[in-house]
Design a protein around this motif. Structure first.
Motif, PDB file in Angstrom:
ATOM      1  N   PHE A  97      -7.329   3.856   4.262  1.00 12.35           N
ATOM      2  CA  PHE A  97      -7.234   2.646   4.655  1.00 12.35           C
ATOM      3  C   PHE A  97      -5.836   1.831   4.544  1.00 12.35           C
ATOM      4  O   PHE A  97      -6.070   0.769   4.694  1.00 12.35           O
ATOM      5  CB  PHE A  97      -8.391   1.801   4.127  1.00 12.35           C
ATOM      6  CG  PHE A  97      -9.753   2.207   4.689  1.00 12.35           C
ATOM      7  CD1 PHE A  97      -9.928   2.998   5.614  1.00 12.35           C
ATOM      8  CD2 PHE A  97     -11.007   1.828   4.118  1.00 12.35           C
ATOM      9  CE1 PHE A  97     -11.477   3.784   6.053  1.00 12.35           C
ATOM     10  CE2 PHE A  97     -12.039   2.655   4.478  1.00 12.35           C
ATOM     11  CZ  PHE A  97     -12.317   3.461   5.390  1.00 12.35           C
TER      12      PHE A  97
ATOM     13  N   ASN B 265      -2.128   1.087   4.571  1.00 12.49           N
ATOM     14  CA  ASN B 265      -0.866   1.521   5.752  1.00 12.49           C
ATOM     15  C   ASN B 265       0.382   1.750   4.912  1.00 12.49           C
ATOM     16  O   ASN B 265       1.155   2.495   5.614  1.00 12.49           O
ATOM     17  CB  ASN B 265      -0.551   0.290   6.682  1.00 12.49           C
ATOM     18  CG  ASN B 265      -1.668  -0.149   7.572  1.00 12.49           C
ATOM     19  OD1 ASN B 265      -2.692   0.652   7.607  1.00 12.49           O
ATOM     20  ND2 ASN B 265      -1.993  -1.491   7.884  1.00 12.49           N
TER      21      ASN B 265
ATOM     22  N   THR C  31      -9.256   2.642   0.074  1.00 10.98           N
ATOM     23  CA  THR C  31      -8.352   1.816  -0.458  1.00 10.98           C
ATOM     24  C   THR C  31      -7.799   2.155  -1.833  1.00 10.98           C
ATOM     25  O   THR C  31      -7.334   1.237  -2.475  1.00 10.98           O
ATOM     26  CB  THR C  31      -9.070   0.334  -0.438  1.00 10.98           C
ATOM     27  OG1 THR C  31     -10.147   0.499  -1.333  1.00 10.98           O
ATOM     28  CG2 THR C  31      -9.199  -0.150   0.861  1.00 10.98           C
TER      29      THR C  31
ATOM     30  N   SER D 157       0.163  -1.455   0.640  1.00 11.82           N
ATOM     31  CA  SER D 157      -0.808  -2.355   1.243  1.00 11.82           C
ATOM     32  C   SER D 157      -1.637  -3.402   0.480  1.00 11.82           C
ATOM     33  O   SER D 157      -2.021  -2.960  -0.663  1.00 11.82           O
ATOM     34  CB  SER D 157      -1.696  -2.015   2.122  1.00 11.82           C
ATOM     35  OG  SER D 157      -1.062  -0.955   3.087  1.00 11.82           O
TER      36      SER D 157
ATOM     37  N   ASN E 146      -4.408  -4.672   0.598  1.00  8.44           N
ATOM     38  CA  ASN E 146      -5.958  -4.387   0.159  1.00  8.44           C
ATOM     39  C   ASN E 146      -6.188  -3.297  -0.693  1.00  8.44           C
ATOM     40  O   ASN E 146      -7.457  -2.666  -0.669  1.00  8.44           O
ATOM     41  CB  ASN E 146      -6.757  -4.481   1.346  1.00  8.44           C
ATOM     42  CG  ASN E 146      -6.087  -3.653   2.564  1.00  8.44           C
ATOM     43  OD1 ASN E 146      -5.129  -2.551   2.089  1.00  8.44           O
ATOM     44  ND2 ASN E 146      -6.741  -3.648   3.720  1.00  8.44           N
TER      45      ASN E 146
END
Ligand SMILES: *[C@@H]1O[C@H](CO)[C@@H](O)[C@H](O)[C@H]1NC(C)=O
Ligand SMILES: *[C@@H]1O[C@H](CO)[C@@H](O)[C@H](O)[C@H]1NC(C)=O
Ligand SMILES: *[C@@H]1O[C@H](CO)[C@@H](O)[C@H](O)[C@H]1NC(C)=O
Ligand SMILES: *[C@@H]1O[C@H](CO)[C@@H](O)[C@H](O)[C@H]1NC(C)=O
Ligand SMILES: *[C@@H]1O[C@H](CO)[C@@H](O)[C@H](O)[C@H]1NC(C)=O
Ligand SMILES: *[C@@H]1O[C@H](CO)[C@@H](O)[C@H](O)[C@H]1NC(C)=O
Length: 737
Positions: free
Chosen positions: A90, A92, A103, A119, A121
């Motif tokens: 998840f 990027n 994540t 990223s 998150n």
């Protein structure tokens, strides 16, 4: 933790009940444990032997030592990283060599030199085994979602004060195996959710109390193998939730009464492998919830009496490998919940049952030696379970010992009995001397009897010795056997000394007529037996002073004691073996050397030197064998005793080998040395054989000539009266001309 509260009430009720005369649980005699709620008691060895001896299975419960944190926390540790994830990513943005799942990002061994851009998150970030040497200000601030950070094996040196700013959701932080020397106060300021902080294997030398500012939820703190020299006072004030603290392998020298002052929630405290030498009385007084305390491998020499007074919920206490000198009688008095107590490598000079009695729930105890176990009879599992002589299963641990105990017992008994028989059958002129020899054989024979008994009890307990070990050592047969062995050795030693001195007088002072007559000899023999008997019986006199003198090991022979032994029995055993026996041995050696020199001088004065050369060699041989057999019997004993004086630890195996191989050597060889090899005896034997088997006489003569390395005296060739007396043993029987 609070679940344990009802148990405290329960204990108090039980204690109350006990003081009222009711017995719940049943009080069992020494060495026995109660079968759960039944009134039945079983020997301690029946516990955890795989058989339901109680009938209700109570003796097969609590077999492993699972007390302490393992039960307190269940499998908390095992599930830390165990979340099943899908393979989808998840995130990027992340570096090439990283592994992304949902994540979570793992950049293990990716050669990174700084924290990469990712990223925002991301929830888990693993940067293990990279080359990140410093963490600048606000390096993680963007990643508000981060819950876990792994930074081990980076040789991280510099952590800026604001490195972890903004990580309000962080729960787990691993910083172990780095090169961190200092952590600035306030560095964890924003980590309000942190529960897990691992700082193992860093060279951190100092921490201040303010370092923990903000760690409101910290549950687990580990700083194993750092260089901490001291702990800040009241270190828990900032971490009210701290449950588990591991400070193993630091250089902490002392604790103060305020170190753990606010650690109310602490359940597990590990402090092994530090240099703590002083623990003030109130150190642990606020640790009301402590379940496990490990102070092993420190330098603690003394524990204040009331140190553990407030640790009402303590289940496991490890004090092993400390140079403790003393345990107070009431040291563990309030540890009613304690299940496991480790006192390995600690000598307890003042050991008594009172020290362990109050810990009614104790199920595992670990001692320096097997013998201490008898002082904690209500504890189901006591280690060590053997003392080296006996194994867990067998009285004699070793196959060779088992076989030889019978062989040597047989040789000793048979040899001595046959000599007694022959001496009675073949009448010698010198009945006094013959009597002495027979008495010597009687004493030596007792050694054989002792060995037979050892062999017998070994067979009796084969395969299940652990069940009976303590009972056996406490038993009357064991004490009687020890008495028998002691009587035999001491009478034998005294008799040998007497025989030697008798010979010595005849040879060194041939013309002075100071040899004891028949009546005097009888009196001396009676005295020797009385003295031997007294030596062996005195330890029965006072149980307080000598303890169980004979029943200290499986073979019931009081040869070696460790330093903690009752001063009475240690001194006594030392006095016998290094006093009486060493003196006797020295007298024997000295006398034989003087005799040999004297004979040599006499022989040289006479003209018939050549005639006597062979005789000289024979005398020397025989003297050598007598002294040699004494030496191999006694020198190992003296060495063991001297080593124990020098506080060298002696394995039990050595004791058993000495008792079974070396001590009986004398008893087995004495009949041969003092009877079977003497010329008079041989002559008599020859005459007898001559009478009965005229034809075979030549063979025997040849044989006896070819194998005569020992003394053979042909009395016809002895012209001098003096030389007539020189010969040993039976020659003395001949009337002095
Ligand atoms: C002992 O406890 C068991 C349950 O653990 C119970 O069934 C049994 O009746 C009890 N026996 C006695 C004598 O109290
Ligand atoms: C991880 O958890 C699963 C169940 O959620 C379990 O079957 C597995 O044994 C666990 N693995 C480890 C290493 O604990
Ligand atoms: C994570 O953030 C990226 C944008 O940076 C977004 O595309 C992605 O959907 C987010 N994933 C989750 C699980 O929120
Ligand atoms: C701690 O020990 C000191 C003396 O070393 C003493 O004065 C002080 O009262 C003690 N504090 C507590 C809380 O017991
Ligand atoms: C006590 O500590 C020592 C050394 O630190 C360790 O070897 C031993 O296993 C511990 N004892 C118990 C019962 O855990
Ligand atoms: C001993 O421990 C057991 C289980 O840990 C507990 O149920 C019992 O109440 C305790 N007994 C005493 C006397 O503390």
């Amino acid at each position: 933790m609070f679940l344990l509260l009802p148990f405290i009430v329960l204990i108090d009720v039980k204690d109350f009940a006990q003081t009222q005369g009711s017995t719940i649980p049943p009080l069992c005699q020494k060495g026995y444990f109660p079968c759960g709620n039944l009134t039945q008691c079983l020997p301690r060895a029946f516990h955890c032997d795989g058989v339901d001896d109680c009938g209700n299975g109570a003796d097969e419960e609590n077999c492993g030592d699972t007390s302490g944190w393992a039960t307190i926390f269940g499998t908390v540790l095992g599930n830390v990283n165990n979340v099943t994830l899908t393979q989808e990513c998840f995130l990027n943005q992340y570096p090439q060599h990283c592994d992304c799942k949902e994540t979570e990002l793992e950049c293990v061994n990716a050669g990174l030199q700084s924290v990469p851009v990712i990223s925002t998150n991301v929830t888990l970030l693993s940067l293990k085994k990279n080359k990140i040497h410093s963490l600048p200000d606000k390096v993680f601030t963007k990643y508000k979602e981060l819950k876990k950070i792994f930074l081990q094996h980076n040789c991280l040196r510099h952590i800026s004060r604001k490195a972890f700013f903004g990580l309000y959701n962080l729960q787990i932080l691993y910083l172990n195996h780095n090169c961190i020397t200092t952590l600035r106060p306030g560095v964890f300021k924003d980590l309000h959710q942190l529960t897990w902080l691992i700082l193992d294997d860093n060279p951190i030398t100092r921490i201040s109390q303010r370092l923990f500012t903000g760690l409101n939820s910290l549950f687990f703190l580990s700083m194993v193998n750092n260089y901490l020299e001291a702990l800040p006072s009241q270190m828990c004030t900032q971490m009210p939730q701290l449950n588990w603290m591991d400070l193993e392998g630091n250089r902490i020298k002392y604790l103060t009464n305020s170190t753990f002052l606010s650690c109310d929630a602490l359940t597990v405290l590990f402090l092994p492998r530090n240099q703590i030498d002083f623990v003030p009385e109130k150190t642990f007084s606020s640790l009301k919830n402590l379940g496990e305390l490990d102070l092993s491998s420190n330098m603690i020499m003394e524990l204040p009496v009331h140190l553990f007074k407030d640790l009402k919920l303590l289940q496991k206490l490890n004090l092993s490998s400390n140079p403790l000198l003393y345990l107070h009688k009431n040291q563990f008095g309030s540890l009613k919940q304690l299940q496991s107590l480790d006192l390995e490598r600690i000598e307890i000079p003042n050991i008594n049952t009172g020290i362990f009695q109050p810990m009614r729930n104790l199920s595992h105890i670990y001692f320096k030696n097997f013998r201490y176990c008898s002082y904690a009879p209500h504890v189901r599992i006591c280690m060590p379970s053997t003392d080296g002589i006996s194994s867990f299963e067998d009285l004699l641990a070793n196959n060779i010992l088992r076989i030889f105990v019978w062989v040597i017992a047989f040789i000793t008994c048979f040899g001595n009995l046959s000599v007694i028989g022959m001496r009675s059958f073949i009448k010698a002129e010198n009945t006094t001397h013959a009597m002495s020899i027979k008495i010597l054989c009687c004493a030596d024979c007792l050694m054989g009897v002792y060995l037979f008994f050892i062999g017998f009890f070994d067979i009796k307990y084969r395969g299940q010795y652990q069940k009976y070990a303590l009972l056996w050592m406490e038993s009357l047969p064991c004490r009687l056997m020890g008495f028998l062995a002691m009587l035999s050795t001491e009478v034998s030693v005294l008799l040998l000394t007497f025989l030697t001195l008798e010979k010595f007088l005849v040879i060194v002072f041939p013309f002075s007529n100071i040899r004891p007559g028949k009546r005097q000899t009888l009196v001396i023999l009676i005295c020797i037996w009385t003295v031997g008997f007294l030596i062996a019986v005195i330890p029965f006199w006072s149980e307080d002073y000598f303890g169980n003198f004979y029943g200290k090991n499986g073979v019931c022979f009081p040869l070696y004691y460790d330093q903690t032994e009752d001063i009475g029995s240690r001194g006594y055993s030392l006095g016998i073996f290094l006093g009486v026996n060493l003196l006797a041995f020295l007298i024997i050696v000295f006398s034989y050397i003087t005799m040999f020199c004297s004979i040599q001088k006499t022989a040289l004065q006479t003209a018939e030197v050549r005639n006597h050369i062979g005789k000289e060699v024979a005398v020397a041989n025989r003297f050598f064998f007598i002294v040699f057999s004494d030496a191999i019997c006694w020198i190992p004993v003296f060495v063991v005793k001297i080593l124990s004086l020098l506080r060298v630890e002696i394995p039990g195996t050595i004791t058993s080998w000495i008792v079974i191989f070396f001590l009986p050597v004398n008893s087995a060889l004495n009949p041969i040395l003092y009877t079977l090899t003497t010329s008079f005896f041989k002559d008599k034997l020859k005459q007898l054989l001559h009478k009965h088997r005229r034809k075979s006489i030549f063979k025997i003569k040849k044989k006896s000539l070819s194998t005569s390395i020992v003394w053979t005296d042909d009395s016809s060739s002895v012209k001098l009266g003096v030389l007539n007396k020189i010969t040993l043993g039976d020659s003395i029987m001949k009337p002095v001309s």
